[in-house]
Scaffold this active site. Sequence first.
Site: not given
Length: 374
Positions: A181, A254
Amino acid sequence: MYDYLIVGAGLFGATFAYKAHQAGHRCLVIDRRPHVGGNVRCENVDGINVHCYGAHIFHTDNAEVWNFVNALVPFNRYTNSPIANYKGQLYNLPFNMNTFHQMWGVHTPAEAKAKIDQQRAEALQAMHDAGIDQPRNLEEQALLLIGRDIYETLIRGYTEKQWGRPCTQLPAFIIRRLPVRFVYDNNYFNDAYQGIPVGGYNQLIQRLLDGIEVRTSCDYFDDRTHWDAQARHIVYTGEIDRFFDYRFGHLQWRTVRFETETLPTSNHQGNAVVNYTERQVPYTRIIEHKHFEHFGDAVDRIPHTVISREYSTEWQPGMEPYYPINDDRNTAVYTQYRDLAATLPNVTFGGRLAEYRYYDMAPTIERALQCPLR
Ligand code: UDP
């Protein structure tokens, strides 16, 4: 005989149980761990709620979900604004005007856009030269999204540590979670609502499971026949491959290891989350738990602090699965399990482990609330 046997007392299981219980169904919830709450479990260490299975920050755009959880427990005003440390240099996350100023010394959105557009154009040209029209992996996606400087400094090392694979072998969607942004706004999330339950997540789980029969340290797989006979319908929230005895092979995950310690200082790093984005530092981030619930002057009222260094490794049997690895191979394996699961009318599969999906908390609750009662 129960109406529902719910295997797993995490967020999906607890929310489903709440909903079924409210509707007048008899529920039994079992969990293999000695506690409820799954990975949102907190432990009070020296007066500080420690997120035992990694930092959990509740955020959502869904007013219904936000009202649902707030009716159970009040939420505080915590706003996630992680800092990235790259070779001792600090950058704000997510990628915003503060980051661009720190990276290039630019001051205005126009200057930042010009810099990023130039680097994006280089990435686009390189892809074009190679005859590629869509980003095929996380690296290509990151270069198109934000350009090479930020990719090399803030993304590549962190991502490769977290996922244990080169960015060229990871799916592009992972990085699309991160906002870009052009305003000076360090709020990591774009969502309208965000916070942490006052008093920690255990409060939320307790309210969800209030009045429901729960048995902890009970592994469904120790005596499947016994547990299956307890209810007319099963809600299974564990690993889907285990449910089917790994017949199509193991799904990969993971896992995360935490090194947690109490330090004799009131404020160690001045922020709840500091990411270490260079490859050479072995951990991905340091969490300082008190900052999730103690703000401003309250930080110094507790003279010590608890931190966790987070190490990401490949899952091996016997470890806790954390992040699904949604690459092509694992997706293909999961699809086989999912299709088989769909043939079982008396079992509902839900949550991160059973759906093999990288779920945030709010969508998990949303899914559980939407799940039809049978
Ligand atoms: N990421 C990154 N640098 C950062 C933080 C995140 O490159 O400093 C990337 C990384 O690939 C990670 C993804 O963004 O897997 C999503 O990050 P998020 O913070 O949403 O992950 P979570 O908190 O769920 O582990």
